[in-house]
Design a protein around this motif. Structure first.
Motif, short mmCIF file in Angstrom:
data_model
loop_
_atom_site.label_atom_id
_atom_site.label_comp_id
_atom_site.label_asym_id
_atom_site.label_seq_id
_atom_site.Cartn_x
_atom_site.Cartn_y
_atom_site.Cartn_z
N VAL A 302 0.88 -1.27 0.03
CA VAL A 302 0.01 -0.03 -0.04
C VAL A 302 0.92 1.17 0.13
O VAL A 302 1.94 1.19 0.75
CB VAL A 302 -0.95 0.02 1.18
CG1 VAL A 302 -1.91 1.35 1.24
CG2 VAL A 302 -1.84 -1.45 1.22
N LYS A 303 0.59 2.20 -0.89
CA LYS A 303 1.56 3.51 -0.83
C LYS A 303 0.42 4.76 -0.66
O LYS A 303 -0.77 4.71 -1.04
CB LYS A 303 2.09 3.70 -1.92
CG LYS A 303 2.96 5.11 -2.08
CD LYS A 303 3.94 4.81 -3.18
CE LYS A 303 5.09 5.99 -3.21
NZ LYS A 303 5.95 5.89 -4.40
N VAL A 304 0.82 5.47 0.56
CA VAL A 304 0.20 6.61 1.04
C VAL A 304 0.85 7.84 0.79
O VAL A 304 2.02 7.85 0.94
CB VAL A 304 -0.40 6.42 2.43
CG1 VAL A 304 -1.27 7.58 2.68
CG2 VAL A 304 -1.17 5.22 2.63
N ARG A 305 0.40 8.83 -0.08
CA ARG A 305 0.88 9.98 -0.31
C ARG A 305 0.30 11.24 0.53
O ARG A 305 -1.00 11.15 0.63
CB ARG A 305 0.97 10.16 -1.92
CG ARG A 305 1.61 9.21 -2.51
CD ARG A 305 1.65 9.67 -4.02
NE ARG A 305 2.57 8.54 -4.98
CZ ARG A 305 1.91 7.62 -5.36
NH1 ARG A 305 0.75 6.96 -4.88
NH2 ARG A 305 2.86 6.40 -5.98
N ALA A 306 0.97 12.21 0.83
CA ALA A 306 0.50 13.34 1.42
C ALA A 306 1.05 14.58 0.38
O ALA A 306 2.11 14.84 -0.04
CB ALA A 306 0.97 13.58 2.61
N PRO A 307 0.04 15.38 0.14
CA PRO A 307 0.84 16.67 -0.84
C PRO A 307 1.47 17.72 0.00
O PRO A 307 1.48 17.68 1.14
CB PRO A 307 -0.51 17.31 -1.02
CG PRO A 307 -1.66 16.99 -0.01
CD PRO A 307 -1.04 15.73 0.19
N LEU A 308 2.42 18.31 -0.91
CA LEU A 308 3.42 19.13 -0.44
C LEU A 308 2.47 20.49 0.36
O LEU A 308 1.56 20.87 -0.23
CB LEU A 308 4.23 19.78 -1.45
CG LEU A 308 5.56 20.59 -0.83
CD1 LEU A 308 6.50 19.55 0.00
CD2 LEU A 308 6.09 21.14 -1.98
N PRO A 309 2.97 20.70 1.69
CA PRO A 309 1.86 21.71 2.22
C PRO A 309 2.26 23.27 1.83
O PRO A 309 3.24 23.35 0.98
CB PRO A 309 2.33 21.60 3.73
CG PRO A 309 3.94 21.00 3.70
CD PRO A 309 3.81 20.04 2.40
N ALA A 310 1.27 24.08 1.92
CA ALA A 310 1.27 25.23 1.17
C ALA A 310 2.43 25.93 1.71
O ALA A 310 2.98 26.77 0.90
CB ALA A 310 0.00 26.08 1.67
N ASP A 311 3.09 26.13 2.99
CA ASP A 311 4.27 26.88 3.35
C ASP A 311 5.38 26.50 2.58
O ASP A 311 6.33 27.27 1.89
CB ASP A 311 4.57 26.84 4.67
CG ASP A 311 4.83 25.16 5.38
OD1 ASP A 311 4.51 24.39 4.60
OD2 ASP A 311 5.17 25.29 6.39
N MET A 312 5.48 25.20 2.06
CA MET A 312 6.61 24.67 1.57
C MET A 312 6.54 24.94 -0.01
O MET A 312 7.22 25.33 -0.74
CB MET A 312 7.04 23.15 1.47
CG MET A 312 7.67 23.05 2.95
SD MET A 312 7.88 21.31 3.58
CE MET A 312 8.98 20.62 2.06
N GLN A 313 4.97 24.63 -0.43
CA GLN A 313 4.85 24.80 -2.08
C GLN A 313 4.96 26.24 -2.47
O GLN A 313 5.57 26.58 -3.66
CB GLN A 313 3.30 24.23 -2.14
CG GLN A 313 2.77 24.27 -3.72
CD GLN A 313 3.75 23.33 -4.47
OE1 GLN A 313 3.74 22.29 -4.21
NE2 GLN A 313 4.11 23.89 -5.44
#
Length: 341
Positions: A302-313
């Motif tokens: 299983v692979k779970v991803r989290a999007p780059l948060p706004a402060d880093m983006q």
């Protein structure tokens, strides 16, 4: 059973779930050991006043705690002063597991003497019928994927998977400087950084624990670089220390990429103008982007991803990193206790 005249579950309070190490102890004894700045006699008084209660029975100072029992605490300083923050986004859930996108600044579990809302407590309130436990941890400042389990069999299986290195972890970091290479591996054993006054600081040590991190450039900005980091070992502060060794420390790191006196000044005097200017960002810009793991029931990956948060983006999109003068910094003493566990 609620017995206090004025305390209700609608009021902000702290929840303690009694585990193996606490079961069999007197209530006042356990609480004074759990919170050593508060005496046993004070806890006895609070229990009698209904400031500490059990879900299952009328609690007395001499009550012997039971495995699985839930205590609720309304006592000043140990309980929250306001309601909980919103539960972070759920990235994956089934009958065995639950993965959360943890925001930067949130603890995964309570530490220290002062109350702070932690991820584990929020998820236990969200799923009261499950036995929610952490299968791994992230530092307070690190955002991204945190995997929790919903019963004991799942927790045992996932902890075994982490220990046997069957879990693949990928992090994204915004580092200081423009990295000239495309990919590289940093293989440097880690121990206490020689000559450092900060006990927790890790550095290259020939006698230390073996550590290997693969790094890949994802994007270059004017003065920073977004780097993908894949640790093949699980050493304390591994990515932060290896990026410092590579010459490109993480933006906002209070411990790595700085001389010791910056971190010590922060501990002793708080967020001075000098400290803010040298650190440059409210938190270390490190994000747990994905976890890939064998499912504890099926064995399928299983692979779970989290999007780059706004402060880093925002930095990746070209914004200049800023740290507003009014921005607060978390209690560094509690952060040290968290990272030491």
């Amino acid at each position: 059973m609620l017995t206090g005249a004025t305390m209700t579950r609608d009021q902000p309070h702290r929840v303690l779930n009694i585990r193996d190490r606490a079961a069999g102890r007197r209530a006042d004894t356990f609480l004074s050991l759990r919170f050593p700045s508060t005496s046993r006699s004070t806890f006895a008084k609070w229990i009698k006043e209904g400031m500490v209660q059990s879900d299952d029975r009328t609690l007395k100072p001499s009550s012997v705690l039971r495995l699985g029992e839930t205590l609720r605490i309304w006592s000043p300083g140990l309980a929250p002063t306001d309601g909980p923050p919103p539960t972070p986004p759920i990235l994956f859930e089934d009958e065995w597991l639950l993965a959360i996108d943890k925001p930067a600044g949130m603890l995964v579990h309570p530490v220290g003497q002062r109350y702070a809302w932690a991820l584990i407590g929020l998820v236990r309130e969200l799923r009261p019928d499950a036995r929610i436990d952490l299968s791994h941890r992230l530092d307070r400042d690190t955002s991204g994927v945190v995997l929790l389990t919903k019963h004991e069999d799942a927790n045992r299986a996932m902890k075994a998977a982490f220990q046997s290195r069957k879990v693949s972890k990928t992090y994204h970091a915004v580092v200081r400087g423009v990295v000239p290479w495309e990919e590289r591996a940093v293989e440097a054993p880690l121990g206490h950084k020689m000559g450092s006054e900060v006990q927790l600081r890790r550095g290259e040590d020939p006698e230390g624990d073996s550590a290997l991190t693969h790094m890949k450039v994802l994007s270059r900005m004017a003065a920073h670089t977004l780097v993908e980091c894949r640790p093949f070992t699980g050493r304390t502060h591994q990515i932060r220390a290896h990026l410092e060794i590579a010459g490109f420390p993480i933006l906002g790191d209070k411990l790595y990429g700085q001389p010791d006196n910056v971190f010590l000044e922060l501990l002793d005097h708080g967020l001075t103008d000098r400290v803010r200017a040298l650190i440059g960002f409210p938190r270390h810009a490190l994000h747990a982007q994905s976890l890939a793991f064998p499912h504890p029931k099926s064995g399928q990956m299983v692979k779970v991803r989290a999007p780059l948060p706004a402060d880093m983006q925002a930095i990746v999109d070209g914004a200049v990193p800023t740290w507003a003068a009014e921005a607060a910094v978390e209690d560094e003493v509690d952060t040290i206790e968290e990272e030491a566990e």
